[in-house]
Motif scaffolding. Structure first.
Motif, PDB file in Angstrom:
ATOM      1  N   ASN A 190       0.428  -1.255   0.366  1.00  0.00           N
ATOM      2  CA  ASN A 190       0.198  -0.044  -0.134  1.00  0.00           C
ATOM      3  C   ASN A 190       1.059   1.282  -0.131  1.00  0.00           C
ATOM      4  N   SER A 191       1.929   1.247  -0.172  1.00  0.00           N
ATOM      5  CA  SER A 191       2.960   2.124   0.445  1.00  0.00           C
ATOM      6  C   SER A 191       3.645   2.460  -0.787  1.00  0.00           C
ATOM      7  N   GLY A 192       3.781   4.404  -0.781  1.00  0.00           N
ATOM      8  CA  GLY A 192       4.720   4.482  -2.344  1.00  0.00           C
ATOM      9  C   GLY A 192       6.633   3.480  -2.213  1.00  0.00           C
ATOM     10  N   SER A 193       7.139   3.043  -3.349  1.00  0.00           N
ATOM     11  CA  SER A 193       8.036   2.534  -3.696  1.00  0.00           C
ATOM     12  C   SER A 193       9.035   3.106  -3.783  1.00  0.00           C
ATOM     13  N   ASN A 194       8.687   4.212  -4.371  1.00  0.00           N
ATOM     14  CA  ASN A 194      10.582   5.412  -4.069  1.00  0.00           C
ATOM     15  C   ASN A 194      11.154   4.922  -2.848  1.00  0.00           C
ATOM     16  N   PRO A 195      12.520   5.484  -3.338  1.00  0.00           N
ATOM     17  CA  PRO A 195      13.460   5.916  -2.610  1.00  0.00           C
ATOM     18  C   PRO A 195      13.307   6.832  -1.813  1.00  0.00           C
ATOM     19  N   LEU A 196      13.581   7.149  -0.443  1.00  0.00           N
ATOM     20  CA  LEU A 196      13.600   8.259   0.127  1.00  0.00           C
ATOM     21  C   LEU A 196      15.626   8.799  -0.899  1.00  0.00           C
ATOM     22  N   ILE A 197      14.956  10.140  -1.065  1.00  0.00           N
ATOM     23  CA  ILE A 197      15.225  11.566  -1.504  1.00  0.00           C
ATOM     24  C   ILE A 197      15.431  12.535  -0.783  1.00  0.00           C
ATOM     25  N   LEU A 198      17.243  12.351   0.007  1.00  0.00           N
ATOM     26  CA  LEU A 198      18.004  13.779   0.841  1.00  0.00           C
ATOM     27  C   LEU A 198      18.196  14.596  -0.228  1.00  0.00           C
ATOM     28  N   ILE A 199      18.062  16.100  -0.010  1.00  0.00           N
ATOM     29  CA  ILE A 199      18.969  16.926  -1.123  1.00  0.00           C
ATOM     30  C   ILE A 199      19.898  17.675   0.236  1.00  0.00           C
ATOM     31  N   ASP A 200      21.219  17.123  -0.029  1.00  0.00           N
ATOM     32  CA  ASP A 200      21.714  18.178   1.179  1.00  0.00           C
ATOM     33  C   ASP A 200      21.604  17.603   2.435  1.00  0.00           C
ATOM     34  N   GLY A 201      21.151  16.075   2.695  1.00  0.00           N
ATOM     35  CA  GLY A 201      20.564  15.556   4.054  1.00  0.00           C
ATOM     36  C   GLY A 201      19.145  15.790   4.615  1.00  0.00           C
ATOM     37  N   ILE A 202      18.886  16.672   3.693  1.00  0.00           N
ATOM     38  CA  ILE A 202      17.135  17.588   3.581  1.00  0.00           C
ATOM     39  C   ILE A 202      16.133  16.543   2.642  1.00  0.00           C
ATOM     40  N   PRO A 203      14.888  16.064   3.098  1.00  0.00           N
ATOM     41  CA  PRO A 203      13.642  15.584   2.608  1.00  0.00           C
ATOM     42  C   PRO A 203      13.430  16.127   1.395  1.00  0.00           C
ATOM     43  N   GLY A 204      13.474  15.294   0.376  1.00  0.00           N
ATOM     44  CA  GLY A 204      12.973  16.184  -1.558  1.00  0.00           C
ATOM     45  C   GLY A 204      12.123  15.231  -2.335  1.00  0.00           C
ATOM     46  N   ASN A 205      12.694  15.540  -3.623  1.00  0.00           N
ATOM     47  CA  ASN A 205      12.062  15.320  -4.694  1.00  0.00           C
ATOM     48  C   ASN A 205      12.542  14.844  -5.781  1.00  0.00           C
ATOM     49  N   ARG A 713       7.752  -7.847   6.241  1.00  0.00           N
ATOM     50  CA  ARG A 713       7.085  -8.075   7.342  1.00  0.00           C
ATOM     51  C   ARG A 713       5.666  -7.047   7.607  1.00  0.00           C
ATOM     52  N   ASP A 714       5.212  -7.602   8.878  1.00  0.00           N
ATOM     53  CA  ASP A 714       3.825  -6.193   9.176  1.00  0.00           C
ATOM     54  C   ASP A 714       3.405  -5.344   7.936  1.00  0.00           C
ATOM     55  N   LEU A 715       2.897  -5.657   6.479  1.00  0.00           N
ATOM     56  CA  LEU A 715       2.974  -4.837   5.246  1.00  0.00           C
ATOM     57  C   LEU A 715       1.340  -4.783   5.485  1.00  0.00           C
ATOM     58  N   ILE A 716       1.384  -3.000   5.188  1.00  0.00           N
ATOM     59  CA  ILE A 716      -0.159  -2.676   5.540  1.00  0.00           C
ATOM     60  C   ILE A 716      -1.188  -2.271   4.122  1.00  0.00           C
ATOM     61  N   PHE A 717      -1.984  -3.151   4.523  1.00  0.00           N
ATOM     62  CA  PHE A 717      -3.126  -3.445   3.358  1.00  0.00           C
ATOM     63  C   PHE A 717      -4.606  -3.565   4.351  1.00  0.00           C
ATOM     64  N   ASP A 718      -5.152  -3.413   3.263  1.00  0.00           N
ATOM     65  CA  ASP A 718      -6.739  -3.424   3.034  1.00  0.00           C
ATOM     66  C   ASP A 718      -7.533  -4.373   3.662  1.00  0.00           C
ATOM     67  N   TYR A 719      -7.661  -4.926   4.359  1.00  0.00           N
ATOM     68  CA  TYR A 719      -8.060  -6.193   5.112  1.00  0.00           C
ATOM     69  C   TYR A 719     -10.249  -6.052   4.657  1.00  0.00           C
ATOM     70  N   PRO A 720     -10.506  -7.074   4.820  1.00  0.00           N
ATOM     71  CA  PRO A 720     -11.951  -7.052   4.741  1.00  0.00           C
ATOM     72  C   PRO A 720     -12.429  -7.574   6.486  1.00  0.00           C
ATOM     73  N   VAL A 721     -13.143  -7.183   6.671  1.00  0.00           N
ATOM     74  CA  VAL A 721     -13.388  -7.273   8.362  1.00  0.00           C
ATOM     75  C   VAL A 721     -15.505  -7.729   8.126  1.00  0.00           C
ATOM     76  N   PRO A 722     -15.590  -8.312   9.373  1.00  0.00           N
ATOM     77  CA  PRO A 722     -17.091  -8.654   9.313  1.00  0.00           C
ATOM     78  C   PRO A 722     -17.612  -7.258   9.911  1.00  0.00           C
ATOM     79  N   SER A 723     -19.050  -6.520   9.759  1.00  0.00           N
ATOM     80  CA  SER A 723     -19.811  -6.016   9.685  1.00  0.00           C
ATOM     81  C   SER A 723     -21.505  -6.235  10.089  1.00  0.00           C
ATOM     82  N   PRO A 724     -21.536  -6.104  10.778  1.00  0.00           N
ATOM     83  CA  PRO A 724     -20.456  -6.217  12.646  1.00  0.00           C
ATOM     84  C   PRO A 724     -19.890  -7.114  12.667  1.00  0.00           C
TER      85      PRO A 724
END
Length: 1007
Positions: A190-205, A713-724
């Protein structure tokens, strides 16, 4: 700031800077030439050379060209001149006591010595740097001199094909498209696959900084290197280092300017007007002749001319250095109205005081951008200057239709679904996107004792986006949908603040060397946005600038909304580096990090790492080896994490967006918005990496091999659950597990290396295997064991991919075609393995029919220089994957004649039997899932260095380049380089912007 005012500023700056030189023009002058070599007599390019008259204080500066040659044209005559030569990895050298006589010329031959203390201190790691010889992790490093030459659109393209394991994909020719990055495969769902990009130590793109301002790019590939960044390091880390201010450098100006043009690299073959009329004559269902002959693709395209101009001023005194640059990029696409105009200002200053005890660095960088808003964009930061249906309709619009009807209106056929005159989409749309991103940041470094350093970094980044979009009363939205003029506006602002404090201590105890780092990091991100639309306007005159005049909002039909979100990230970290005689190496780190995006029960996580190395070459039994110059083995293990993709998803949110009718009036309803999950936590990746580095003949041949295995491990996913008992049928939770393993190899060689001719060649290879281990855990289950992803769109309306336990991400899932019957209808393989008609299809007949992620990447780079000429060539390929050819699937079926034009291959025989039947409906079958293997001659650049006979110019380089020169592939689509992002990779979208070949001509000046 207008284009004219920007150019005026540039020329004014050049005039002011050149005035001192012009005033000296009347003095008697002398010329100094020279060549700089290393200890082996090989030429050194891009060495800084400073000339100083110690009697008068006059200074001048230049650089050697790629062949090691430098030139000072007409220095003022005088006595007591000194010349200083400085270059990273070599000892600074000063030659003094020279007298320059009027109208005289002399030549210096300089041999620089290797600085064994600093030559390897060029690899940037988390919160610091390290000698390459002492690295124990998998890190790829590319310096500016080795960047891909020619026109590039973002930072990633500078290192495309240069780092094993890093895939840099440019999926189309849109001037606002940025590269897609994948490092060692897919690691999340569910999360993005892009690496973390740091420009002179600060997050950027990738577009935050102009490519010409980048000095070096380092890629932290494995877990032991990336763990210092905690929850942001799972997909790897890319560290971008900008060019720094240099002290003791006379004022020097660099100008880089180039122009480009483009052509479509490959065209899909659709029916020409004459071929289409043959179908009309044959009575093919849906074919209609309207009497004209129109090449719609030619109508929407152009021969674009783009230009890039960059000016850099650098210099400094004993204690202060500065660098200021301005870059203007005017990029135009091959489709009309697709453009991207960007202005990059940058200023960096450093100052040292108290005998080097205190150092202050301050910088401002950013950009202003604007581009045509070809379609509505109400949500994201992603530029959107192009709407896909323009290109698609240019392919499929009837070639016998005229551009305009007799009354001057656009020809339209509102009775056909998803079928619009492409020129009307271009010219009945008014829109502009304006973005700006500016960052101020600085560091204070205090060194009270030798080996002890304290550093404080602070930054403030503000991104603003303003979007306006309007469809006129002649747009299809009015003609077909009755909008009577449609407009939308949107704004977005993000603000990010960061404070890092680090302390580092270096200590030598005889043969033992320790480096201890400790630090704290605080980051706050805030975003707010607003969006509204309206339609039914009295006139087109206001476009999107008078939203209140539309009637739809007053009728309750239009929408408006705003949003704000905030998140914080706090981390404490420590690292120890140890080596014994630079033979036995150890690095260990730990990060303790907390994020507000996690659930209430899991705000904090710990991310340890350890790696070791053995420099075998430094052992006594190998130190005298002349054949072997480098031999090191290393291994590492690290744990990294991944934050949830957005804020508040773990909390109980309340909705206010619905109404109910009670007692004659509409009452706003307050209701829960989601299932909260206080147990939501970070995804955890555990990675083991082992590698070997080697070099022979003083590293004329060198390379490395790495193997790795990573489990997330512990990958985030949208799981079906019973209602109620749950209020809603899905919940965002941790539960899945995924594995990646692979091998990376890199080899570099210098087959020929002498004073006149040099040839440097490098090749790298990577292979990755992905597998989904589980999609469930004890708390949340995906009972089916799979999840279907992607979509073909109408009229097929089928998913394209399936992620399934035991299988890799990227699997195409559909019907396997085995032939066609005598009537021209598809035959597919049933669940029992036997052939059956497509009309008898069942969901259980579907199976894996390919995979959209390449299993193998191969890159081959060569640089050749001869005297003043240089040639560079980059080639790259991807193998072991398939592509879903959506254009062929839709437009090589006779049934699509009812919706416009079709491909020339539509009536070719399939499986050696006959064409598809006229009544065969569109189907997603394996026939359209095709081998995607390709080999590209990606970039070829030819350059020539020369010294101009003018007093102010020191060096000039002219060059020409071709990008995407040739592609060797069996794939039938326009280009096999397709998107690899998300859970449905490998789809060649039928709306795709055309792939292009780019031609560049440019020049680089130094004075």
């Amino acid at each position: 700031m207008t284009k004219q005012s920007r150019m005026t500023m540039i020329w004014l700056l050049l005039f002011v800077l050149c005035c001192p030189y012009a005033l000296l023009a009347q003095e008697q002058r002398a010329t100094v030439r020279g060549i700089v070599r290393d200890e082996k007599g090989l030429a050194l390019g891009y060495v800084n050379v400073a000339a100083k008259n110690n009697a008068t204080g006059f200074t001048a500066g230049t650089q050697t060209d790629s062949t090691g040659v430098f030139r000072f044209a007409q220095l003022p005559a005088g006595t007591n001149y000194s010349f200083t030569f400085s270059y990273v990895g070599f000892e600074t050298q000063t030659l003094s006591g020279y007298t320059l006589k009027p109208d005289a010329a002399f030549t210096l031959v300089v041999k620089m010595k290797t600085d064994t203390k600093t030559m390897d201190e060029v690899v940037v790691i988390g919160y610091g740097s390290q000698k390459r010889e002492l690295l124990t992790s998998a890190i790829g490093s590319v310096k500016a001199k080795d960047f891909v030459k020619g026109a590039v659109t973002d930072a990633a393209q500078l290192i495309r094909g240069k780092v094993a394991g890093l895939s840099v994909i440019t999926p189309d020719g849109n001037p606002t498209t940025t590269s897609q990055l994948s490092l060692r495969g897919v690691n999340t769902i569910n999360s993005g696959s892009n690496p973390l990009i740091l420009i002179d130590g600060i997050p950027g793109n990738l577009t935050m900084v102009a490519p010409e301002d980048i000095e070096q790019i380092d890629v932290l590939k494995d877990g032991s290197a990336a763990a210092i960044y905690g929850t942001r390091g799972t997909n790897g880390v890319i560290l971008i280092t900008t060019k720094k201010a240099v002290k003791d450098l006379p004022p020097t100006i660099d100008i880089n300017t180039y122009v480009t043009t483009q052509s479509i690299s490959r065209r899909l073959k659709f029916m020409t007007p004459s071929q289409y009329r043959e179908l009309v004559a044959a009575g093919k269902p849906g074919a209609q002749d309207f009497g004209a002959s129109t090449n719609w693709l030619n109508e929407i395209t152009q021969t674009p001319l783009s230009q890039v101009h960059s000016v850099t001023l650098r210099g400094g005194s004993k204690n202060t250095g500065y660098i200021a640059s301005m870059e203007y990029r005017d990029m135009n696409g091959i489709v009309q109205n697709s453009n991207n105009k960007t202005f990059y200002p940058r200023l960096a200053v450093n100052h040292t005081m108290f005998n080097g005890m205190l150092k202050i660095d301050a910088s401002i960088l950013g950009y202003q951008q604007k581009y045509f808003a070809g379609t509505e964009d109400n949500a994201s930061l992603i530029p959107n200057s192009y709407r896909g249906d323009v290109y698609r309709n240019a392919l499929t619009y009837n070639p016998t239709d005229p551009v305009k009807a007799a009354d001057g209106s656009w020809t339209q056929h509102t009775d056909k679904t998803d079928y619009v005159n492409p020129l009307s989409l271009l010219y009945e749309t008014v829109g502009l996107n304006k973005n700006s991103d500016f960052r101020t940041y600085g560091t204070i470094t205090f060194t009270p004792l030798s080996g002890l350093e304290f550093k404080l970094l602070g930054s403030h980044d503000v991104y603003n986006s303003l979007r306006g979009y309007y469809e006129t009363k002649h747009h299809i939205s009015t003609i077909r949908d009755g909008k009577n003029g449609y407009a939308s506006r949107g704004t977005l602002q993000t603000r990010e603040d960061q404070v890092d404090f680090t302390s580092q201590y270096n200590k030598d105890l005889k043969d033992h060397h320790f480096t201890v780092l400790g630090g704290f990091s605080w980051r706050k991100a805030f975003s707010e946005s607003y969006y509204m639309n309206n339609w039914d306007f009295p006139t087109d005159f206001f476009s999107y600038n008078n939203m209140s005049t539309g009637k739809a909002l007053s009728r309750g039909e239009a929408t408006e909304g705003s949003n704000a979100s905030e998140s914080r990230l706090i981390g404490f970290f420590a690292r120890v580096n140890y080596n014994f005689r630079e033979k036995y190496l150890l690095m260990a780190s730990m990060r303790r990090e907390g994020s507000t995006r996690f659930g209430a029960d899991h705000k904090w996580g710990s991310f340890p790492a350890i790696s070791v190395g053995w420099n075998i070459k430094n052992e006594e039994f190998l130190t005298d080896s002349k054949l072997l110059s480098t031999l090191k083995v290393r291994a590492g293990y690290g744990i990294t994490g991944t934050e949830p993709g957005s804020s508040y998803i773990s909390l109980n949110k309340i909705n206010f967006d619905s109404y109910t009718y009670i007692n004659g009036e509409w009452i706003q309803v307050i209701s829960p918005g989601n299932n909260p999950n206080p147990d939501l936590r970070w995804e955890t990746k555990r990675e083991f990496n082992a590698g070997i580095d080697f070099g022979f003949l003083n590293d004329r041949v060198s390379g490395s091999v790495d193997i790795y295995k990573r489990t997330t491990r512990d990958l985030i996913f949208d799981y079906p659950v019973p209602s109620p008992p749950y209020l809603f049928s899905t919940i965002t939770a941790n539960g899945a597990t995924m594995e990646n393993s692979g091998i990376e190899a890199a080899l570099s060689a210098s087959p020929i290396r002498n004073n006149k001719f040099q040839w440097v060649s490098s090749v790298n290879y990577s292979h990755n295997t992905n597998r989904i281990v589980s999609l469930s855990n004890d708390a949340f289950q995906l009972a089916s064991g799979y999840s279907d992803q992607g979509s073909t769109g109408e009229p097929i309306q089928s998913t394209t991919h399936r992620i399934q336990v035991g299988q890799p991400v990227g699997n195409f899932y559909g019907y396997q075609s085995v032939g066609i019957d005598d009537n021209g209808h598809w035959m597919i393989r049933g669940s029992d393995g036997n052939a059956k008609p497509i009309a008898q299809q069942q969901p259980t007949d579907k199976r894996v029919i390919g995979n959209g992620l390449p299993r193998h990447y191969l890159n081959f780079n060569n640089t050749i220089s001869y005297k003043k000429f240089d040639l560079s060539m980059t080639m790259r390929g991807a193998f072991g994957f398939q592509i879903l050819n959506m254009a062929q699937m839709f437009y090589s079926a006779p049934v699509m004649l009812a919706r416009g034009n079709v491909m020339q291959s539509t009536y070719d025989n399939l499986y050696g039997k006959r064409p598809l039947a006229d009544d065969q409906s569109l189907q997603y079958v394996s026939y359209y899932v095709q081998k995607g293997n390709y080999w590209k001659i990606d970039n070829v650049t030819v350059g020539y260095n020369l010294a101009l006979p003018y007093k102010n110019f020191q060096n000039m380089r002219i060059y020409a380049a071709v990008s995407n020169l040739a592609t060797i592939t069996g794939y039938a689509g326009i280009d096999p380089e397709v998107s690899i992002g998300g859970l449905a990779p490998g789809v060649d979208d039928r709306n795709r912007y055309p792939a292009t070949r780019t031609y560049t001509f440019g020049a680089f000046f130094t004075f």
